[in-house]
Design an enzyme around this catalytic site. Structure first.
Site, short mmCIF file in Angstrom:
data_model
loop_
_atom_site.label_atom_id
_atom_site.label_comp_id
_atom_site.label_asym_id
_atom_site.label_seq_id
_atom_site.Cartn_x
_atom_site.Cartn_y
_atom_site.Cartn_z
CB SER A 1 -0.92 0.01 1.23
OG SER A 1 -1.59 1.26 1.30
CB SER B 1 -2.49 4.47 2.23
OG SER B 1 -3.38 4.29 1.15
CE LYS C 1 -11.05 -0.73 -1.77
NZ LYS C 1 -11.01 -0.06 -3.08
CG ASP D 1 -12.09 4.17 -4.59
OD1 ASP D 1 -11.00 4.65 -4.21
OD2 ASP D 1 -12.35 2.95 -4.51
N GLY E 1 -14.82 -1.99 -17.60
CA GLY E 1 -14.72 -2.71 -16.34
C GLY E 1 -16.08 -2.94 -15.72
N GLY F 1 -16.01 -4.05 -12.03
CA GLY F 1 -15.72 -4.34 -10.63
C GLY F 1 -16.07 -3.17 -9.73
N GLY F 2 -15.46 -3.17 -8.53
CA GLY F 2 -15.75 -2.12 -7.56
C GLY F 2 -15.35 -0.74 -8.05
CB ILE G 1 -8.19 3.96 -12.37
CG1 ILE G 1 -8.70 2.53 -12.37
CG2 ILE G 1 -9.22 4.92 -12.92
CD1 ILE G 1 -9.75 2.31 -11.29
CE1 TYR H 1 -1.02 2.44 -7.13
CE2 TYR H 1 -3.34 2.73 -7.65
CZ TYR H 1 -2.37 2.30 -6.80
OH TYR H 1 -2.71 1.71 -5.63
N GLY I 1 -3.39 7.00 -13.12
CA GLY I 1 -4.24 6.60 -12.00
C GLY I 1 -3.72 7.00 -10.63
N1 LIG Z 1 -6.17 4.63 -8.98
C1 LIG Z 1 -6.90 4.29 -7.95
O1 LIG Z 1 -7.07 5.03 -6.96
C2 LIG Z 1 -7.62 2.97 -7.97
C3 LIG Z 1 -8.71 2.73 -7.11
C4 LIG Z 1 -9.37 1.49 -7.17
C5 LIG Z 1 -8.90 0.51 -8.05
N2 LIG Z 1 -7.83 0.77 -8.85
C6 LIG Z 1 -7.35 -0.24 -9.82
O2 LIG Z 1 -8.45 -0.57 -10.67
C7 LIG Z 1 -8.38 -1.94 -11.08
C8 LIG Z 1 -9.71 -2.62 -10.83
O3 LIG Z 1 -10.03 -2.57 -9.45
P1 LIG Z 1 -11.40 -3.23 -8.91
O4 LIG Z 1 -11.40 -3.05 -7.45
O5 LIG Z 1 -12.56 -2.78 -9.71
O6 LIG Z 1 -11.11 -4.78 -9.23
P2 LIG Z 1 -12.17 -5.95 -9.48
O7 LIG Z 1 -13.44 -5.67 -8.75
O8 LIG Z 1 -11.43 -7.22 -9.21
O9 LIG Z 1 -12.47 -5.87 -11.07
C9 LIG Z 1 -11.49 -6.24 -12.01
C10 LIG Z 1 -11.93 -5.83 -13.41
O10 LIG Z 1 -10.90 -6.18 -14.34
C11 LIG Z 1 -11.48 -7.02 -15.36
N3 LIG Z 1 -10.50 -8.01 -15.84
C12 LIG Z 1 -9.60 -8.70 -15.09
N4 LIG Z 1 -8.89 -9.52 -15.88
C13 LIG Z 1 -9.38 -9.36 -17.16
C14 LIG Z 1 -9.04 -9.94 -18.41
N5 LIG Z 1 -8.07 -10.86 -18.54
N6 LIG Z 1 -9.72 -9.51 -19.51
C15 LIG Z 1 -10.70 -8.58 -19.39
N7 LIG Z 1 -11.06 -7.99 -18.22
C16 LIG Z 1 -10.41 -8.39 -17.12
C17 LIG Z 1 -12.64 -7.69 -14.68
O11 LIG Z 1 -13.52 -8.17 -15.65
P3 LIG Z 1 -14.54 -9.39 -15.28
O12 LIG Z 1 -15.69 -8.74 -14.56
O13 LIG Z 1 -14.90 -9.93 -16.61
O14 LIG Z 1 -13.77 -10.35 -14.43
C18 LIG Z 1 -13.20 -6.50 -13.88
O15 LIG Z 1 -13.90 -5.62 -14.72
C19 LIG Z 1 -7.20 -2.53 -10.30
O16 LIG Z 1 -6.08 -2.54 -11.16
C20 LIG Z 1 -6.98 -1.55 -9.16
O17 LIG Z 1 -5.62 -1.53 -8.73
C21 LIG Z 1 -7.19 1.98 -8.85
#
Ligand SMILES: NC(=O)c1ccc[n+]([C@@H]2O[C@H](COP(=O)([O-])OP(=O)(O)OC[C@H]3O[C@@H](n4cnc5c(N)ncnc54)[C@H](OP(=O)(O)O)[C@@H]3O)[C@@H](O)[C@H]2O)c1
Length: 281
Positions: A21, A23, A72, A109, A135, A137-138, A225, A227, A248
């Site tokens: 992290s 943070s 979370k 976020d 995407g 996810g969260g 996003i 980074y 990001g």
């Molecule tokens: N910059 C910031 O402050 C910040 C904040 C939060 C998160 N993030 C980054 O954002 C990313 C996602 O976070 P999250 O919490 O949303 O994660 P998550 O809930 O695990 O979602 C992951 C996403 O990536 C997709 N994915 C993973 N592998 C894939 C592949 N091989 N082909 C196509 N799609 C794929 C997933 O698609 P499926 O639904 O099809 O599995 C889903 O949409 C991470 O890299 C995280 O580090 C950055």
């Protein structure tokens, strides 16, 4: 680092694992810069211990904590109160403990995402054109919510697993969110004003995000996003063809401000010096 006293305010980040992290570096920089008598530390908490850990924060008089993967969602039932954003997203990334020892769950976020865009793409506005969000996810959920709140007229949500994108669209129940087809990513880009990657594709150790930016208008902003690395292949392609590209890290730094102000007070600023420090400079 400022010396601590008997009045030092404490906060930290709860995750498993948590050693990666950034943070502690972010908050440590601000505490030092603002000369605040506080400390922010990592709390490695295994999933079965999450409830004891969060209740322990209250018992120890800690001001609050950030919450990261995988906790979370798990902390939701432990909160005494959720703000509107955390309730809507079903995820807490910031816990504030009030003077009565009540646990208040928030999610910053979406705030971080919008503030990062404002800071690094000042010409972007929701009027530039539809937003394409990759995407399901969260992070996608938080960003769709923030874009809706900002008044974006059309959001095209495209995820590999279409059902997850459809679930997000259904939960928001807003006709401005339309779900697109992952196999025809390019067709969503035509008149877009913003493209955001919220998938983990392009992250170090993950497959690349394969997308042809040719249909994307020249005035569209591209935000990844992810980074790690800071300059993803998506951002490089966007920059090479003249689009404004936003990384990001800024989202992470901006979202951290809300927690910091609640726990420690002061007005933390996202500066180049902070970015440099967080990146290990
Ligand atoms: N910059 C910031 O402050 C910040 C904040 C939060 C998160 N993030 C980054 O954002 C990313 C996602 O976070 P999250 O919490 O949303 O994660 P998550 O809930 O695990 O979602 C992951 C996403 O990536 C997709 N994915 C993973 N592998 C894939 C592949 N091989 N082909 C196509 N799609 C794929 C997933 O698609 P499926 O639904 O099809 O599995 C889903 O949409 C991470 O890299 C995280 O580090 C950055």
């Amino acid at each position: 680092m400022s010396p601590h006293s008997g009045k030092t305010r404490l906060a930290g980040v709860i995750g498993w694992p948590v050693a990666h992290s950034l943070s502690p570096r972010i908050h440590g920089f601000w505490l030092n810069e603002l000369g605040i008598d506080g400390a922010y530390v990592p709390f490695p908490v295994e999933p079965p211990a999450i409830e004891d850990a969060v209740k322990g924060l209250v018992a120890l008089g800690i001001a609050g904590a950030n919450v990261t993967v995988p906790h979370k969602e798990a902390v939701i039932p432990i909160m005494d109160e959720l703000d509107q954003t955390a309730r809507r997203l079903g995820a807490v990334n910031t816990i504030v403990i009030d003077h009565g020892g009540r646990l208040i769950g928030r999610n910053s976020d979406g705030y971080g995402f919008i503030e990062n865009l404002k800071a690094n793409a000042p010409d972007w506005s929701t009027r530039t054109g539809p937003a394409v969000v990759l995407g399901g996810g969260g992070a996608a959920r938080a960003i769709v919510g923030a874009l809706l709140d900002a008044g974006t007229p059309e959001i095209r949500l495209v995820n590999r697993t279409r059902a997850r994108a459809e679930a997000i669209a259904a939960d928001f129940g807003d006709p401005r969110v339309a779900v697109g087809d992952w196999d025809r990513l390019g067709s969503a880009l035509g008149d877009a004003g913003l493209l955001v990657n919220t998938t983990s594709l392009g992250m170090t150790g993950q497959p690349p995000l394969e997308i042809d930016l040719a249909p994307l208008p020249a005035d569209a902003v591209v935000n990844d996003i992810v980074y790690v690395p800071l300059e993803t292949a998506l951002l490089k392609s966007a920059r090479d063809r003249g689009n404004v590209a936003v990384d990001g890290l800024g989202m992470l730094l901006h979202q951290a401000r809300l927690g910091f102000m609640s726990w420690f007070g002061g007005e933390p600023v996202v500066s180049d010096a902070l970015r440099h420090f967080v990146l290990g400079g």
